[in-house]
Design a protein around this motif. Structure first.
Motif, PDB file in Angstrom:
ATOM      1  N   UNK A 570       0.828  -1.216   0.000  1.00 49.10           N
ATOM      2  CA  UNK A 570       0.000   0.000   0.000  1.00 49.10           C
ATOM      3  C   UNK A 570       0.859   1.262   0.000  1.00 49.10           C
ATOM      4  N   UNK A 571       1.907   1.260   0.854  1.00 48.78           N
ATOM      5  CA  UNK A 571       2.751   2.447   0.949  1.00 48.78           C
ATOM      6  C   UNK A 571       3.536   2.680  -0.338  1.00 48.78           C
ATOM      7  N   UNK A 572       4.029   1.618  -0.960  1.00 45.93           N
ATOM      8  CA  UNK A 572       4.790   1.801  -2.204  1.00 45.93           C
ATOM      9  C   UNK A 572       3.909   2.374  -3.304  1.00 45.93           C
ATOM     10  N   UNK A 573       2.644   1.915  -3.350  1.00 43.64           N
ATOM     11  CA  UNK A 573       1.735   2.445  -4.374  1.00 43.64           C
ATOM     12  C   UNK A 573       1.345   3.895  -4.079  1.00 43.64           C
ATOM     13  N   UNK A 574       1.045   4.193  -2.825  1.00 43.01           N
ATOM     14  CA  UNK A 574       0.598   5.540  -2.460  1.00 43.01           C
ATOM     15  C   UNK A 574       1.740   6.557  -2.591  1.00 43.01           C
ATOM     16  N   UNK A 575       2.934   6.183  -2.143  1.00 43.50           N
ATOM     17  CA  UNK A 575       4.066   7.108  -2.161  1.00 43.50           C
ATOM     18  C   UNK A 575       4.869   7.040  -3.451  1.00 43.50           C
ATOM     19  N   UNK A 576       4.501   6.108  -4.354  1.00 44.91           N
ATOM     20  CA  UNK A 576       5.166   5.952  -5.654  1.00 44.91           C
ATOM     21  C   UNK A 576       6.670   5.767  -5.490  1.00 44.91           C
ATOM     22  N   UNK A 577       7.014   4.853  -4.596  1.00 43.07           N
ATOM     23  CA  UNK A 577       8.420   4.553  -4.347  1.00 43.07           C
ATOM     24  C   UNK A 577       8.511   3.081  -3.956  1.00 43.07           C
ATOM     25  N   UNK A 578       9.174   2.271  -4.808  1.00 43.24           N
ATOM     26  CA  UNK A 578       9.288   0.828  -4.553  1.00 43.24           C
ATOM     27  C   UNK A 578      10.554   0.456  -3.791  1.00 43.24           C
ATOM     28  N   UNK A 579      11.368   1.446  -3.436  1.00 44.26           N
ATOM     29  CA  UNK A 579      12.627   1.140  -2.744  1.00 44.26           C
ATOM     30  C   UNK A 579      12.525   1.306  -1.235  1.00 44.26           C
ATOM     31  N   UNK A 580      11.351   1.678  -0.739  1.00 47.45           N
ATOM     32  CA  UNK A 580      11.239   1.914   0.704  1.00 47.45           C
ATOM     33  C   UNK A 580      11.248   0.591   1.452  1.00 47.45           C
ATOM     34  N   UNK A 581      11.689   0.609   2.691  1.00 47.81           N
ATOM     35  CA  UNK A 581      11.742  -0.577   3.555  1.00 47.81           C
ATOM     36  C   UNK A 581      11.293  -0.177   4.953  1.00 47.81           C
ATOM     37  N   UNK A 582      10.850  -1.164   5.711  1.00 50.48           N
ATOM     38  CA  UNK A 582      10.336  -0.939   7.058  1.00 50.48           C
ATOM     39  C   UNK A 582      11.297  -1.541   8.075  1.00 50.48           C
ATOM     40  N   UNK A 583      11.710  -0.745   9.053  1.00 46.62           N
ATOM     41  CA  UNK A 583      12.597  -1.208  10.127  1.00 46.62           C
ATOM     42  C   UNK A 583      11.812  -1.103  11.435  1.00 46.62           C
ATOM     43  N   UNK A 584      11.641  -2.242  12.117  1.00 43.43           N
ATOM     44  CA  UNK A 584      10.849  -2.291  13.350  1.00 43.43           C
ATOM     45  C   UNK A 584      11.807  -2.481  14.522  1.00 43.43           C
ATOM     46  N   UNK A 585      11.759  -1.586  15.484  1.00 43.90           N
ATOM     47  CA  UNK A 585      12.566  -1.677  16.695  1.00 43.90           C
ATOM     48  C   UNK A 585      11.649  -1.951  17.887  1.00 43.90           C
ATOM     49  N   UNK A 586      12.190  -2.664  18.883  1.00 43.38           N
ATOM     50  CA  UNK A 586      11.438  -2.981  20.102  1.00 43.38           C
ATOM     51  C   UNK A 586      12.102  -2.274  21.266  1.00 43.38           C
ATOM     52  N   UNK A 587      11.336  -1.458  21.970  1.00 43.61           N
ATOM     53  CA  UNK A 587      11.820  -0.721  23.150  1.00 43.61           C
ATOM     54  C   UNK A 587      10.750  -0.840  24.233  1.00 43.61           C
ATOM     55  N   UNK A 588      11.024  -1.715  25.208  1.00 40.20           N
ATOM     56  CA  UNK A 588      10.022  -1.990  26.235  1.00 40.20           C
ATOM     57  C   UNK A 588       9.782  -0.789  27.146  1.00 40.20           C
ATOM     58  N   UNK A 589      10.700   0.175  27.163  1.00 41.27           N
ATOM     59  CA  UNK A 589      10.498   1.350  28.028  1.00 41.27           C
ATOM     60  C   UNK A 589       9.370   2.239  27.516  1.00 41.27           C
ATOM     61  N   UNK A 590       9.015   2.088  26.253  1.00 43.31           N
ATOM     62  CA  UNK A 590       7.927   2.909  25.711  1.00 43.31           C
ATOM     63  C   UNK A 590       6.564   2.437  26.160  1.00 43.31           C
ATOM     64  N   UNK A 591       6.513   1.301  26.873  1.00 46.73           N
ATOM     65  CA  UNK A 591       5.225   0.787  27.338  1.00 46.73           C
ATOM     66  C   UNK A 591       4.554   1.753  28.286  1.00 46.73           C
ATOM     67  N   UNK A 592       5.332   2.583  28.984  1.00 49.85           N
ATOM     68  CA  UNK A 592       4.742   3.523  29.944  1.00 49.85           C
ATOM     69  C   UNK A 592       3.893   4.586  29.243  1.00 49.85           C
ATOM     70  N   UNK A 593       4.066   4.724  27.915  1.00 46.40           N
ATOM     71  CA  UNK A 593       3.277   5.696  27.196  1.00 46.40           C
ATOM     72  C   UNK A 593       1.795   5.318  27.164  1.00 46.40           C
ATOM     73  N   UNK A 594       1.493   4.055  27.440  1.00 44.80           N
ATOM     74  CA  UNK A 594       0.112   3.609  27.386  1.00 44.80           C
ATOM     75  C   UNK A 594      -0.669   4.069  28.619  1.00 44.80           C
TER      76      UNK A 594
END
Length: 623
Positions: A570-594
């Motif tokens: 969906x993002x490649x079609x909407x943004x018209x860019x097929x070279x984009x990639x997704x990097x997912x990081x895990x940070x358990x300290x951000x749980x306090x934001x909930x």
């Protein structure tokens, strides 16, 4: 009439050597007597009819012998037997304690045998404790019971415990054979084997069954007489059932089960015995486990022969089905149907697996995807002559109807008659064959145009003079081959081109807008879990084509990775860019934001709608 003494009493062992199947215990007691190492309180425990009371009597007799008495002396005045089932009160134990104080008049010891000692009341046990712990020098107590767990621990701790085991089928059969020889009875080995199995480890029960069967059959004891008298299902019945199961003969199987029920057998007993029979067949398949089969040599050979007809997979599935039926039998309202259903399921094991014919009864569609062998003009003439005689003209009832009178079903593929069935095959014709070229030339142009579609061609009235009587044409014609090649070429032309590479530029704001749009679409489709994960954090853009997202838990990352493909598409079609990639990081300290405080919630809402602060100040509201 001479008084009859049952075998259980007549052949009761008089020495430890005569006791059947309890060699470890008898050797221990004999050595204790020989070395003067005998305890004053003994507890004999074990199943019924295995020799507990017999060993107690032999022990009482042996400890009082000093070599001067007659071998037949039973020391009846020194042995006191008490049935605790009927003498279980405190007063009965007190009377016993008073008798213990008196020394024996003959012999050395007074032996008190208390049978079924677990029937004593708790008060009686407590009254017996002191005497059992410190009895007089001349007193020995032998307690016998079938339920050791019902005796209080304070009694068990004061006794030397001997656990009697069940009599094995082999030992019981050998002892029955010895008694039959003594009585002059000609007994078959299989008959004695069935009696030993029916006794279930109790020698007294085996002797009682033996007396009953001998009274029925006389001095000739056969297996058939034993099965009739005891009303047991022998191995022949189960072998017959197994043969029917392997042959998938369900009707005869149900008839045999009905005969079994008519003879008075219980369905529960039948299905449990069938499971045991399958177990016996399973242990016969390996030489290392064949010793677990407790049957005679002749019967063992029959088991081994039938085990070779069965597979291990069949036996395992059959045991599982029979055991499941055994567990459900008591709770079932229609017990007969339950057993019949189990038998049909077992009979279907080999039908679905080993016995099932794998050849299809219906011609698969793939058979018609390839053309059939072409038929030359001479071969067509031979077929017509075989079908309609030398004239080659079909009778009126066999002639094909005209086009206007033909129904929809008449336009189907040609029927495979015995004469032309041999010409239908999956072989691809050789286009260089001169016969094929000749047959192709004979097809008129008008007929070729009719064959240029995938629809079943219509038949031509044989009365017309455009050509000699046309054969029905199916998808196995030469024209169909040409049409198939044309369709393949069209599909190849319409094949999508390779995805083009797009490198359009976009900002982080555009990324977040597309991100929110995708989350909105997920919510409309009902995928709220994935939508909530994507709403956890706003994506950030790095290096122009890397989308970074930070999540508070590893489980959320795993769930997002499962739906990552659709998101990136969906993002490649909407943004018209097929070279984009997704990097997912895990940070358990951000749980306090909930977890937000009321002030934080208010500030968050105020950012989205500034008029909210004006509303609060106007009405002087508290947060």
């Amino acid at each position: 009439m001479e008084h009859f003494v049952v075998s259980a009493r007549k052949y009761r062992p008089q020495t430890f050597k005569d006791v059947v199947g309890q060699q470890a215990i008898t050797n221990t007691l004999a050595n204790a007597i020989a070395h003067n190492h005998l305890a004053q309180a003994l507890l004999f425990t074990g199943p019924r009819g295995v020799g507990k009371t017999t060993c107690a009597r032999i022990l009482a007799k042996m400890i009082n012998q000093d070599g001067t008495q007659s071998p037949d002396e039973d020391f009846a005045f020194n042995i006191f037997e008490l049935d605790a089932a009927s003498n279980n009160s405190v007063d009965d134990i007190r009377n016993l304690i008073d008798q213990v104080r008196i020394p024996p008049q003959v012999g050395t010891y007074k032996v008190y045998i208390i049978d079924e000692v677990h029937m004593l009341s708790t008060s009686a046990f407590n009254a017996f404790l002191k005497t059992l712990e410190e009895p007089p020098k001349h007193a020995i107590f032998i307690l016998a019971t079938t339920e050791k767990h019902k005796i209080i621990p304070t009694i068990l701790s004061r006794c030397q415990i001997f656990d009697f085991k069940r009599i094995t089928v082999t030992d019981a059969k050998d002892y029955l054979k010895y008694i039959a020889e003594q009585e002059g009875v000609n007994a078959e080995e299989d008959a004695l084997q069935i009696i030993a199995q029916k006794a279930d480890g109790a020698m007294r029960d085996a002797l009682s069954i033996y007396d009953r069967v001998v009274s029925f059959s006389g001095n000739n004891l056969t297996r058939q007489a034993v099965t009739e008298n005891l009303n047991v299902l022998d191995y022949d019945t189960y072998m017959q059932v197994t043969d029917l199961l392997l042959d998938n003969n369900i009707p005869q199987l149900l008839i045999l089960f009905n005969d079994i029920l008519s003879n008075g057998f219980d369905g529960h007993h039948f299905i449990a015995g069938l499971a045991s029979h399958f177990r016996d067949l399973l242990v016969c398949k390996d030489q290392r486990t064949i010793q677990l089969l407790e049957v005679g040599e002749q019967t063992k050979a029959k088991y081994f022969e039938q085990s070779q007809k069965t597979s291990q997979q069949f036996l395992l599935q059959a045991i599982d089905l029979a055991n499941e039926c055994d567990l459900k039998y008591k709770s079932s309202r229609n017990q007969r149907l339950l057993v019949e259903l189990c038998l049909m399921q077992i009979a279907s094991v080999t039908f679905d697996g080993e016995k099932k014919n794998s050849s299809p009864k219906i011609v698969p569609p793939s058979h018609f995807e390839q053309p059939a062998k072409s038929i030359s003009k001479e071969e067509k003439s031979i077929i017509r002559n075989n079908e309609y005689g030398q004239s080659g003209t079909p009778p009126k009832e066999a002639q094909q109807p005209s086009v206007e009178n033909r129904t929809e079903n008449d336009t189907c593929a040609p029927e495979a008659t015995p004469a032309n069935q041999q010409y239908f095959s999956n072989e691809v014709p050789n286009t260089s064959d001169p016969k094929i070229e000749e047959a192709e030339k004979e097809i008129p142009e008008q007929n070729k145009s009719e064959l240029s579609s995938d629809e079943t061609p219509k038949s031509v009235n044989p009365a017309t003079n455009t050509t000699e009587k046309r054969e029905r044409v199916s998808g196995l014609s030469l024209a169909s081959i040409r049409k198939k090649k044309e369709l393949e070429a069209q599909v190849k032309d319409k094949a999508p081109e390779r995805e083009t590479v797009m490198t359009g530029k976009f900002t982080e704001t555009q990324l977040q807008a597309a991100w929110d749009d995708y989350v909105h679409r997920l919510k409309k489709r009902g995928e709220k879990i994935l939508a909530s994960i994507l709403e956890t954090d706003l994506p950030t853009l790095k290096n122009d084509n890397e989308i970074h997202l930070e999540l508070p838990a590893e489980s959320m990352k795993i769930d997002l990775e499962k739906g990552q493909h659709k998101l990136m598409g969906f993002l490649k079609t909407r943004l018209k860019n097929t070279t984009i990639s997704l990097v997912i990081d895990v940070n358990e300290t951000t749980a306090k934001k909930f977890v937000f405080t009321p002030i934080e919630k208010y500030n968050k809402l105020k950012e989205k709608n500034p008029l909210l602060d004006k509303l609060r100040t106007t009405f002087d509201l508290d947060v």
